[in-house]
Scaffold this active site. Structure first.
Site, PDB file in Angstrom:
ATOM      1  N   THR A   1      45.789  13.479 -92.724  1.00 17.61           N
ATOM      2  CA  THR A   1      45.054  12.658 -91.759  1.00 17.61           C
ATOM      3  C   THR A   1      45.946  12.111 -90.659  1.00 17.61           C
ATOM      4  O   THR A   1      45.455  11.667 -89.618  1.00 17.61           O
ATOM      5  CB  THR A   1      44.379  11.470 -92.462  1.00 17.61           C
ATOM      6  OG1 THR A   1      45.390  10.579 -92.963  1.00 17.61           O
ATOM      7  CG2 THR A   1      43.513  11.954 -93.616  1.00 17.61           C
TER       8      THR A   1
ATOM      9  N   ARG B   1      53.275   8.342 -93.508  1.00 23.39           N
ATOM     10  CA  ARG B   1      52.182   9.009 -92.815  1.00 23.39           C
ATOM     11  C   ARG B   1      51.541  10.056 -93.710  1.00 23.39           C
ATOM     12  O   ARG B   1      52.221  10.921 -94.251  1.00 23.39           O
ATOM     13  CB  ARG B   1      52.700   9.673 -91.527  1.00 23.39           C
ATOM     14  CG  ARG B   1      51.599  10.264 -90.663  1.00 23.39           C
ATOM     15  CD  ARG B   1      52.086  10.667 -89.294  1.00 23.39           C
ATOM     16  NE  ARG B   1      52.920  11.855 -89.318  1.00 23.39           N
ATOM     17  CZ  ARG B   1      53.184  12.598 -88.235  1.00 23.39           C
ATOM     18  NH1 ARG B   1      52.700  12.239 -87.067  1.00 23.39           N
ATOM     19  NH2 ARG B   1      53.954  13.662 -88.330  1.00 23.39           N
TER      20      ARG B   1
ATOM     21  N   ASP C   1      65.493  12.369 -91.046  1.00 25.38           N
ATOM     22  CA  ASP C   1      66.334  13.380 -91.673  1.00 25.38           C
ATOM     23  C   ASP C   1      67.647  13.561 -90.925  1.00 25.38           C
ATOM     24  O   ASP C   1      68.706  13.717 -91.529  1.00 25.38           O
ATOM     25  CB  ASP C   1      65.591  14.723 -91.734  1.00 25.38           C
ATOM     26  CG  ASP C   1      64.552  14.769 -92.848  1.00 25.38           C
ATOM     27  OD1 ASP C   1      64.610  13.913 -93.755  1.00 25.38           O
ATOM     28  OD2 ASP C   1      63.671  15.653 -92.808  1.00 25.38           O
TER      29      ASP C   1
ATOM     30  N   ASP D   1      62.894  15.734 -87.067  1.00 25.65           N
ATOM     31  CA  ASP D   1      62.635  14.544 -87.868  1.00 25.65           C
ATOM     32  C   ASP D   1      63.811  13.582 -87.719  1.00 25.65           C
ATOM     33  O   ASP D   1      64.905  13.849 -88.211  1.00 25.65           O
ATOM     34  CB  ASP D   1      62.440  14.935 -89.335  1.00 25.65           C
ATOM     35  CG  ASP D   1      61.986  13.760 -90.187  1.00 25.65           C
ATOM     36  OD1 ASP D   1      62.726  12.757 -90.282  1.00 25.65           O
ATOM     37  OD2 ASP D   1      60.899  13.837 -90.788  1.00 25.65           O
TER      38      ASP D   1
END
Length: 209
Positions: free
Chosen positions: A108, A104, A203, A200
């Protein structure tokens, strides 16, 4: 929302709560992701077709039912989606596994493909796409399009946590895809992360920062 299943099973909700906890380490996090996926997978396979077969028990021959020749493919969106694969394979060990790599853009928030490897005969398989988090929906929308472009027809998407924005984007882009989600959270923040979320997922699964 059409074709969206949100789980309210107590065991799933309990495990999601433990998953969210910042004190839950990677070992337990991975185990919980696998367990939740297995519980979700069990229910998402409710519509598999059955056929009558004859088997011989130690007592007598009998007619019974088995799944009618459905070929399954599990396609995780790298890398966090890998954490959900074993939850599916525990129930359907014969499933083939593909991989889709997307990253990603931090500015944006748009997904970009860097890898796509799917099992053979994808057009004849039930495809389960896995990704723990459905945030903006961009990665899921792109991954499913990649599968469709390569012939995939019967596709289900499975996630643990979703934002309303992601669910809306996915169901709008792919109204034919069945979506299975353990919990829908409040919103996305200004950085495109789910609130309250669980951080996350990649992670936390792999112990990286």
């Amino acid at each position: 929302m059409k074709n969206v299943t949100i789980y309210d099973h107590p065991l799933i909700q309990h495990k999601i709560s433990v998953l969210r906890n910042v004190e839950t380490g990677s070992t337990n996090f991975r185990r919980l992701v696998e367990e939740i996926t297995m519980l979700m997978c069990y229910e998402s396979m409710r519509d598999l077709p059955l056929e009558d077969v004859e088997v011989e028990t130690p007592i007598a021959k009998t007619k019974t039912k088995m799944v009618a020749g459905v070929k399954l493919a599990v396609v995780p969106i790298l890398r966090a989606g890998l954490g959900m694969v074993n939850g599916v394979l525990n129930l359907v060990p014969s499933a083939r596994v593909g991989h889709i790599g997307l990253y990603r853009d931090e500015e944006t928030l748009e997904p970009h493909e860097y890898y796509c490897k799917l099992p053979k005969n994808i057009e004849s398989r039930l495809v389960i796409v896995t990704d723990p988090m459905l945030a903006t929906g961009g990665s899921a929308v792109s991954a499913i399009k990649l599968i469709k472009d390569r012939g995939g027809k019967h596709i289900k998407f499975m996630c643990l946590i979703a934002a309303p924005e992601g669910l809306e984007a996915l169901t709008k882009a792919h109204p034919d895809v069945e979506v299975y989600c353990a919990h829908v959270d409040e919103k996305l923040n200004e950085n495109g992360y789910i609130v309250p979320g669980l951080g996350d997922a990649g992670d936390r699964i792999f112990g990286t920062k």
